[in-house]
Scaffold this active site. Structure first.
Site, mmCIF file in Angstrom:
data_model
loop_
_atom_site.group_PDB
_atom_site.id
_atom_site.type_symbol
_atom_site.label_atom_id
_atom_site.label_comp_id
_atom_site.label_asym_id
_atom_site.label_seq_id
_atom_site.Cartn_x
_atom_site.Cartn_y
_atom_site.Cartn_z
ATOM 1 N N ASP A 94 9.381 9.304 -2.672
ATOM 2 C CA ASP A 94 7.989 9.102 -3.082
ATOM 3 C C ASP A 94 7.281 10.453 -3.124
ATOM 4 O O ASP A 94 7.395 11.249 -2.189
ATOM 5 C CB ASP A 94 7.277 8.169 -2.098
ATOM 6 N N HIS A 101 -6.188 11.906 -6.079
ATOM 7 C CA HIS A 101 -5.849 11.162 -4.862
ATOM 8 C C HIS A 101 -5.808 12.090 -3.653
ATOM 9 O O HIS A 101 -6.367 11.777 -2.591
ATOM 10 C CB HIS A 101 -4.499 10.467 -5.044
ATOM 11 N N GLU A 162 -0.445 1.270 -2.710
ATOM 12 C CA GLU A 162 -0.438 2.501 -3.486
ATOM 13 C C GLU A 162 0.123 2.160 -4.859
ATOM 14 O O GLU A 162 1.300 1.799 -4.993
ATOM 15 C CB GLU A 162 0.397 3.599 -2.801
ATOM 16 N N GLU A 164 1.677 2.969 -8.174
ATOM 17 C CA GLU A 164 2.502 4.090 -8.603
ATOM 18 C C GLU A 164 3.367 3.711 -9.807
ATOM 19 O O GLU A 164 3.517 2.533 -10.144
ATOM 20 C CB GLU A 164 3.407 4.563 -7.459
ATOM 21 N N ASP A 193 3.776 0.945 -3.320
ATOM 22 C CA ASP A 193 4.316 1.478 -2.073
ATOM 23 C C ASP A 193 3.337 1.118 -0.947
ATOM 24 O O ASP A 193 2.439 1.890 -0.620
ATOM 25 C CB ASP A 193 4.504 2.988 -2.179
ATOM 26 N N ARG A 197 -2.119 2.233 7.157
ATOM 27 C CA ARG A 197 -2.861 3.488 7.349
ATOM 28 C C ARG A 197 -3.058 3.845 8.817
ATOM 29 O O ARG A 197 -3.117 5.040 9.163
ATOM 30 C CB ARG A 197 -4.222 3.397 6.654
ATOM 31 N N GLN A 200 0.145 5.260 10.019
ATOM 32 C CA GLN A 200 0.306 6.568 9.380
ATOM 33 C C GLN A 200 -0.528 7.639 10.079
ATOM 34 O O GLN A 200 -0.056 8.761 10.317
ATOM 35 C CB GLN A 200 -0.077 6.473 7.910
ATOM 36 N N LYS A 213 5.334 3.596 6.066
ATOM 37 C CA LYS A 213 5.697 3.418 4.664
ATOM 38 C C LYS A 213 7.010 2.662 4.472
ATOM 39 O O LYS A 213 7.266 2.139 3.384
ATOM 40 C CB LYS A 213 5.852 4.793 4.007
ATOM 41 N N THR A 217 8.510 -1.622 -0.170
ATOM 42 C CA THR A 217 8.098 -1.032 -1.441
ATOM 43 C C THR A 217 8.441 -2.044 -2.523
ATOM 44 O O THR A 217 9.609 -2.416 -2.665
ATOM 45 C CB THR A 217 8.824 0.288 -1.722
ATOM 46 N N GLU A 315 -9.031 4.742 -0.592
ATOM 47 C CA GLU A 315 -10.019 5.435 -1.415
ATOM 48 C C GLU A 315 -11.119 4.493 -1.884
ATOM 49 O O GLU A 315 -12.304 4.839 -1.879
ATOM 50 C CB GLU A 315 -9.351 6.057 -2.636
#
Length: 366
Positions: A94, A101, A162, A164, A193, A197, A200, A213, A217, A315
């Site tokens: 990834d 971002h 996420e 992607e 993905d 948070r 993380q 993570k 996925t 975000e």
């Protein structure tokens, strides 16, 4: 054909009928065309044999598929089939290649020191993911557990997405140049993905994300071959990258959508990505590391310059501080159990028509 799945598209997928074996097919309208009758690698139950055959065989296979579809074969309704992972995933990488971002995340999580890291515009930052937990769209996503803070273990409270774009490697290689990109990459697929948070934030320093993570996925059941996609010039890069990252290679004007419980909350533009897929592959293999058939590498979260173009809820909701209101009137900061996320996308075909990239979806379960 409607829905962006006409003869200019024909993405590959793997399906099965009730109590039947897996077969290779292409999406046409609201159904799938079985490719078994074409024989050879198109009669396999996975894309891997075709992907391993190389660019010349990919082009020949597409020509055969286009002719087969034009002959008017039976179209099996999607409601009658089960869709599977379209390829056997070898390795997963990834990247972190959207400047918008990266700037958004730094401003939200590091307001005292926002901005890009010193190396960000010199190389495509990435990390090695976990191929064993790549799942096909529609697979329920079990809320992960882990360490949330010192002495605290439990289910994540800040589950995120996420949005992607994934690139699927066909032929193996190492030290691949940017000009060799199309000789090694078979096609693209949409990726979500999923990210925890709070896990993380606690674990990622100094070595980056790990358990935050690796739990899931999700990928679309459809792989759109590069042969179907129109290219556009890449965006400017300053400073000029090192020689192994030049030329930048092709870029793609893909337009994504993110729906949260059937509410459209964002439209991320892939054309705004700073690093191209060709540069990502070149960097990934620049140290002598190899890629193999079935490798998947993802673009990193796709975010545009404004809030309704971001590819993560971190975000969108400013880390949960500014919840969004969904169509049913509920407010959300991060994902709750029972929430469903669907990421879709469209692109311009080599024939100049708008085609669909399909979608990838998942529902959160406790």
């Amino acid at each position: 054909m409607s829905d962006g799945f006409g003869p200019d598209n024909l993405p590959y997928g793997v399906f099965s009928l009730p109590r039947g074996e897996r077969r290779l097919g292409v999406r046409l309208g609201t159904g799938v065309v079985d490719l078994t009758a074409l024989g050879g690698r198109l009669a396999a139950g996975s894309l891997n044999p075709l992907m391993a055959a190389g660019r010349r065989e990919w082009t020949a296979a597409r020509e055969a598929v286009v002719a087969h579809v034009a002959s008017g074969p039976p179209v099996i309704p999607l409601r009658d089939v089960t869709l599977h992972l379209p390829f056997e995933v070898a390795d997963y990488t990834d990247f972190y290649s959207s400047e918008h971002h990266a700037l958004n995340v730094s401003a939200i999580l590091r307001p005292d020191a926002p901005g890009l890291s010193p190396q960000w515009k010199h190389l495509p930052i990435g990390y090695h993911g976990r191929s064993a937990t790549v799942v096909v769209s529609g697979t329920p996503i079990v809320r992960p557990t882990g360490q949330l803070a010192e002495g605290v273990f439990g289910p994540t409270r800040r589950l995120d997405v996420e949005a992607e774009v994934g690139f699927v490697v066909g032929t193996p290689g190492r030290r691949i140049t940017t000009t060799e990109f199309a000789e090694h990459v078979f096609g693209v697929t949409l990726v979500n993905d999923w990210s925890a948070r709070d896990l993380q934030a606690w674990e990622y320093r100094p070595l980056g994300p790990f358990l935050a993570k690796s739990f899931a996925t999700s990928v679309s059941p459809w792989v759109v071959p590069l042969d179907a996609l129109a290219t556009v010039p890449p965006g400017p890069q300053d400073p000029e990258p090192l020689g192994y990252l030049r030329p930048a290679g092709p870029a793609y004007d893909l337009r994504l959508t993110v729906e949260w419980n059937d509410t459209l909350v964002s439209t991320p533009p892939f054309a705004s990505m700073y690093w191209t897929a060709a540069q990502q592959l070149a960097h990934l293999t620049s140290n002598g590391a190899s890629v193999r058939t079935g490798d998947l590498y993802a673009s990193g979260t796709v975010s545009g310059p404004v809030r309704d173009q971001v590819g993560s809820f971190l975000e969108l909701t400013r880390n949960g501080a500014e919840p969004v209101k969904l169509a049913d009137g509920t407010l959300r900061g991060f994902l709750e159990n029972g929430d469903r996320v669907r990421i879709g996308g469209t692109a311009r075909s080599t024939a100049g028509t708008e085609i669909s990239l399909g979608s990838v979806s998942g529902t959160i379960v406790a």
